[in-house]
Design a protein around this motif. Sequence first.
Motif, PDB file in Angstrom:
ATOM      1  N   ALA A  26      -5.580  13.684 -14.729  1.00  0.00           N
ATOM      2  CA  ALA A  26      -5.270  14.098 -16.104  1.00  0.00           C
ATOM      3  C   ALA A  26      -6.208  15.239 -16.526  1.00  0.00           C
ATOM      4  CB  ALA A  26      -5.403  12.907 -17.053  1.00  0.00           C
ATOM      5  N   THR A  27      -7.499  15.064 -16.300  1.00  0.00           N
ATOM      6  CA  THR A  27      -8.431  16.145 -16.676  1.00  0.00           C
ATOM      7  C   THR A  27      -8.303  17.318 -15.708  1.00  0.00           C
ATOM      8  OG1 THR A  27     -10.214  15.042 -15.475  1.00  0.00           O
ATOM      9  CG2 THR A  27     -10.077  14.635 -17.845  1.00  0.00           C
ATOM     10  N   LEU A  28      -7.942  17.028 -14.465  1.00  0.00           N
ATOM     11  CA  LEU A  28      -7.675  18.112 -13.498  1.00  0.00           C
ATOM     12  C   LEU A  28      -6.567  19.014 -14.050  1.00  0.00           C
ATOM     13  CD1 LEU A  28      -7.693  19.385 -10.522  1.00  0.00           C
ATOM     14  CD2 LEU A  28      -5.846  17.771 -10.056  1.00  0.00           C
ATOM     15  N   ALA A  29      -5.468  18.389 -14.502  1.00  0.00           N
ATOM     16  CA  ALA A  29      -4.323  19.151 -14.995  1.00  0.00           C
ATOM     17  C   ALA A  29      -4.727  20.002 -16.202  1.00  0.00           C
ATOM     18  CB  ALA A  29      -3.189  18.197 -15.362  1.00  0.00           C
ATOM     19  N   ARG A  30      -5.517  19.385 -17.094  1.00  0.00           N
ATOM     20  CA  ARG A  30      -5.993  20.105 -18.291  1.00  0.00           C
ATOM     21  C   ARG A  30      -6.815  21.339 -17.885  1.00  0.00           C
ATOM     22  NH1 ARG A  30     -10.846  17.132 -20.654  1.00  0.00           N
ATOM     23  NH2 ARG A  30     -11.771  18.357 -18.990  1.00  0.00           N
ATOM     24  N   ASP A  31      -7.729  21.162 -16.926  1.00  0.00           N
ATOM     25  CA  ASP A  31      -8.602  22.264 -16.505  1.00  0.00           C
ATOM     26  C   ASP A  31      -7.842  23.328 -15.705  1.00  0.00           C
ATOM     27  OD1 ASP A  31     -10.561  20.874 -17.765  1.00  0.00           O
ATOM     28  OD2 ASP A  31     -11.616  20.231 -15.952  1.00  0.00           O
ATOM     29  N   LEU A  32      -6.877  22.896 -14.901  1.00  0.00           N
ATOM     30  CA  LEU A  32      -6.092  23.870 -14.122  1.00  0.00           C
ATOM     31  C   LEU A  32      -5.311  24.782 -15.056  1.00  0.00           C
ATOM     32  CD1 LEU A  32      -4.647  21.791 -11.133  1.00  0.00           C
ATOM     33  CD2 LEU A  32      -6.606  23.346 -11.139  1.00  0.00           C
ATOM     34  N   LYS A  33      -4.876  24.207 -16.180  1.00  0.00           N
ATOM     35  CA  LYS A  33      -4.129  25.003 -17.159  1.00  0.00           C
ATOM     36  C   LYS A  33      -5.019  26.151 -17.674  1.00  0.00           C
ATOM     37  CE  LYS A  33      -1.266  24.433 -21.294  1.00  0.00           C
ATOM     38  NZ  LYS A  33      -1.418  25.806 -21.657  1.00  0.00           N
ATOM     39  N   VAL A  34      -6.276  25.819 -17.986  1.00  0.00           N
ATOM     40  CA  VAL A  34      -7.208  26.849 -18.483  1.00  0.00           C
ATOM     41  C   VAL A  34      -7.387  27.937 -17.418  1.00  0.00           C
ATOM     42  CG1 VAL A  34      -9.600  27.275 -19.224  1.00  0.00           C
ATOM     43  CG2 VAL A  34      -8.425  25.169 -19.932  1.00  0.00           C
ATOM     44  N   LEU A  35      -7.582  27.508 -16.170  1.00  0.00           N
ATOM     45  CA  LEU A  35      -7.834  28.482 -15.095  1.00  0.00           C
ATOM     46  C   LEU A  35      -6.581  29.318 -14.814  1.00  0.00           C
ATOM     47  CD1 LEU A  35      -9.962  26.189 -12.756  1.00  0.00           C
ATOM     48  CD2 LEU A  35     -10.803  28.095 -14.138  1.00  0.00           C
ATOM     49  N   CYS A  36      -5.404  28.693 -14.910  1.00  0.00           N
ATOM     50  CA  CYS A  36      -4.162  29.427 -14.618  1.00  0.00           C
ATOM     51  C   CYS A  36      -3.719  30.276 -15.820  1.00  0.00           C
ATOM     52  CB  CYS A  36      -3.057  28.477 -14.172  1.00  0.00           C
ATOM     53  SG  CYS A  36      -3.437  27.762 -12.559  1.00  0.00           S
ATOM     54  N   ASP A  37      -4.155  29.906 -17.042  1.00  0.00           N
ATOM     55  CA  ASP A  37      -3.933  30.800 -18.189  1.00  0.00           C
ATOM     56  C   ASP A  37      -4.857  32.007 -18.065  1.00  0.00           C
ATOM     57  OD1 ASP A  37      -2.018  29.204 -19.236  1.00  0.00           O
ATOM     58  OD2 ASP A  37      -3.285  28.252 -20.754  1.00  0.00           O
ATOM     59  N   GLY A  38      -5.957  31.829 -17.329  1.00  0.00           N
ATOM     60  CA  GLY A  38      -6.825  32.958 -16.969  1.00  0.00           C
ATOM     61  C   GLY A  38      -6.153  33.650 -15.789  1.00  0.00           C
ATOM     62  N   TYR A  46       0.830  -1.211   0.000  1.00  0.00           N
ATOM     63  CA  TYR A  46       0.000   0.000   0.000  1.00  0.00           C
ATOM     64  C   TYR A  46       0.862   1.257   0.000  1.00  0.00           C
ATOM     65  CZ  TYR A  46      -3.715   3.274   0.878  1.00  0.00           C
ATOM     66  OH  TYR A  46      -4.579   4.352   0.763  1.00  0.00           O
ATOM     67  N   GLU A  47       1.969   1.194   0.696  1.00  0.00           N
ATOM     68  CA  GLU A  47       2.910   2.321   0.722  1.00  0.00           C
ATOM     69  C   GLU A  47       3.384   2.682  -0.695  1.00  0.00           C
ATOM     70  OE1 GLU A  47       6.303   1.338   3.002  1.00  0.00           O
ATOM     71  OE2 GLU A  47       6.014   3.038   4.345  1.00  0.00           O
ATOM     72  N   ALA A  48       3.742   1.628  -1.455  1.00  0.00           N
ATOM     73  CA  ALA A  48       4.207   1.848  -2.839  1.00  0.00           C
ATOM     74  C   ALA A  48       3.059   2.345  -3.721  1.00  0.00           C
ATOM     75  CB  ALA A  48       4.804   0.562  -3.401  1.00  0.00           C
ATOM     76  N   GLN A  49       1.850   1.871  -3.445  1.00  0.00           N
ATOM     77  CA  GLN A  49       0.681   2.363  -4.198  1.00  0.00           C
ATOM     78  C   GLN A  49       0.518   3.869  -4.006  1.00  0.00           C
ATOM     79  OE1 GLN A  49      -3.072   0.376  -3.492  1.00  0.00           O
ATOM     80  NE2 GLN A  49      -2.116  -1.622  -3.378  1.00  0.00           N
ATOM     81  N   LEU A  50       0.689   4.305  -2.748  1.00  0.00           N
ATOM     82  CA  LEU A  50       0.539   5.739  -2.458  1.00  0.00           C
ATOM     83  C   LEU A  50       1.610   6.556  -3.176  1.00  0.00           C
ATOM     84  CD1 LEU A  50      -0.379   5.739   1.351  1.00  0.00           C
ATOM     85  CD2 LEU A  50      -1.906   6.095  -0.594  1.00  0.00           C
ATOM     86  N   GLU A  51       2.822   6.021  -3.193  1.00  0.00           N
ATOM     87  CA  GLU A  51       3.915   6.713  -3.876  1.00  0.00           C
ATOM     88  C   GLU A  51       3.613   6.809  -5.375  1.00  0.00           C
ATOM     89  OE1 GLU A  51       7.709   5.091  -2.666  1.00  0.00           O
ATOM     90  OE2 GLU A  51       8.599   5.958  -4.475  1.00  0.00           O
ATOM     91  N   TYR A  52       3.101   5.710  -5.929  1.00  0.00           N
ATOM     92  CA  TYR A  52       2.725   5.681  -7.347  1.00  0.00           C
ATOM     93  C   TYR A  52       1.675   6.770  -7.634  1.00  0.00           C
ATOM     94  CZ  TYR A  52      -0.086   4.119 -11.331  1.00  0.00           C
ATOM     95  OH  TYR A  52      -0.806   4.089 -12.494  1.00  0.00           O
ATOM     96  N   LYS A  53       0.675   6.878  -6.762  1.00  0.00           N
ATOM     97  CA  LYS A  53      -0.415   7.836  -6.993  1.00  0.00           C
ATOM     98  C   LYS A  53       0.081   9.281  -6.870  1.00  0.00           C
ATOM     99  CE  LYS A  53      -3.806   4.491  -5.619  1.00  0.00           C
ATOM    100  NZ  LYS A  53      -5.164   4.171  -5.238  1.00  0.00           N
ATOM    101  N   GLN A  54       0.936   9.512  -5.867  1.00  0.00           N
ATOM    102  CA  GLN A  54       1.496  10.860  -5.697  1.00  0.00           C
ATOM    103  C   GLN A  54       2.264  11.253  -6.970  1.00  0.00           C
ATOM    104  OE1 GLN A  54       1.230  12.701  -2.772  1.00  0.00           O
ATOM    105  NE2 GLN A  54       2.683  14.345  -3.137  1.00  0.00           N
ATOM    106  N   ASN A  55       3.041  10.303  -7.510  1.00  0.00           N
ATOM    107  CA  ASN A  55       3.805  10.554  -8.740  1.00  0.00           C
ATOM    108  C   ASN A  55       2.922  10.748  -9.944  1.00  0.00           C
ATOM    109  OD1 ASN A  55       6.485  10.640  -8.107  1.00  0.00           O
ATOM    110  ND2 ASN A  55       6.623   8.407  -7.947  1.00  0.00           N
ATOM    111  N   LYS A  56       1.838   9.970  -9.987  1.00  0.00           N
ATOM    112  CA  LYS A  56       0.930  10.065 -11.133  1.00  0.00           C
ATOM    113  C   LYS A  56       0.327  11.482 -11.205  1.00  0.00           C
ATOM    114  CE  LYS A  56      -3.268   7.897 -12.917  1.00  0.00           C
ATOM    115  NZ  LYS A  56      -4.070   6.682 -12.952  1.00  0.00           N
ATOM    116  N   VAL A  57      -0.110  11.977 -10.043  1.00  0.00           N
ATOM    117  CA  VAL A  57      -0.688  13.323  -9.997  1.00  0.00           C
ATOM    118  C   VAL A  57       0.384  14.343 -10.396  1.00  0.00           C
ATOM    119  CG1 VAL A  57      -1.713  15.075  -8.488  1.00  0.00           C
ATOM    120  CG2 VAL A  57      -2.348  12.664  -8.208  1.00  0.00           C
TER     121      VAL A  57
END
Length: 471
Positions: free
Chosen positions: A430-442, A89-100
Amino acid sequence: MEYKKNDILTVTIEDMGSDGEGIGKVDGYTLFIKDAVIGDVVICKIMKAKKNYAYAKLEKVTEPSVSRVTPVCRYHKQCGGCQLQAMSYEAQLEYKQNKVRNNLIRIGGFDKELVDRIMEPIVGMENPYHYRNKAQFPVGTDKDGNLITGFYAGRTHDIIANTDCALGVKENRQILEAVLRYMKESSVTAYDEKTGKGIVRHILIRKGFASEEIMVCLIINTLKPLPVKGRLIELLRETPGMTSVSISINTERTNVIMGKEVRTIWGKDTITDTIHVRNTSDFSLTDKAISFHISPLSFYQVNPLQTEKLYSLALEYAGLTGRETVWDLYCGIGTISLFLAGSAKRVCGVEIVPQAIEDARKNAEFNGITNVEFFAGKAEEVLPEKYEQEGIRADVIVVDPPRKGCDEACLNTMLKMQPQRIVYVSCDSATLARDLKVLCDGSYEIVRGRAVDQFGGTVHTEVVVLLQRNG
Ligand code: SAH
């Protein structure tokens, strides 16, 4: 060197992809290997070879990774539900943190330094098994004609017979066996996707973790009443906590699970659950809590303990003083709206499913909350309409969209409304990152962010991000 189908290779797994597949290289040639864990040395067989990369099948783990563990479920490889069960589970959490992190950098285009500064450590679960309060089990027949229920195998609709999923509640097994027994005794057939014939399609089970109430809904492919319904109810009532038994008719030949309506055949129409506000420093419980009525058709977070942590962070990020007008987009049955209402002047929720909005209104009443208002409709239509026609404003906007993220029309209206803060709760980074880009370009900048794991064993995680208006 060129590789081709059926070649056998030994490779060290150096990374893992967004679907949990192991990634390794042989002479610069990349191999994607399902079920291989980062740190493993494996023997694999190429199944599909392309010029620069191949998909390969795991044949043997020759040197197991330090992160490799014995999976709890023996179906974990075939089943489409879990992708990371062979990892600690520890490695799963590390994987998820990296994925984000990777998604924010690659898709969002944010600087590594910024991402590392604003992302706090992922919040894990105390127990990464038996955390799901809801499951929808397909019903079918095996090759010998026996009735079965379980989960779909990865990427197919073949059913793996398993009534004892390691992520679900312990009552699932007894309930599923009761339904199968009823079907056998009463000659009720299972639905067959290929022919469109047969009766029982799915069994939905939901449990309120706080109330210990259980709901079962049978999704059936007929307008006729179920035969010997009383026997089904009798068998289901043997499970302690049984509170609601219902039927939903779905005669459409689609992958949509639920029918449009639900009819209660025994007990109450809804079950209840309670979500506590937690202290965000150590996630201990406070005495503030909201209770919810949940119907079979409404969306409700599947991991209530982690939801409390996620919403408590969202509440903290919203920075409410009691004077704010807050819009909660994609509000479902009003979970976040009601959570925020105690600290805001007014909260308005928007949600596409009309039944969920009805539940949200009832839930407000149930909790004696009067400073909330709910609107049924698409966020990308309701928000622009209200903004153009009524000039609505917001101090804080919270969004919690499904995996596909926010519609552009919704993001554009948020940019026009210029709230002081935006809290983005996401189930797909992935979609979070896409949407944050729009908001931060604003005119927004990211201030804080944190992943909260709601889905142990799988590649998914929730993330909450705070954006602040520049200037
Ligand atoms: N905030 C809620 C629900 C989040 S799930 C909670 O935490 O419980 C996402 C919700 O968005 C679902 O209820 C889904 O029905 C709803 N939804 C999907 N598309 C939508 C849209 N275009 N506009 C508004 N709501 C939508």
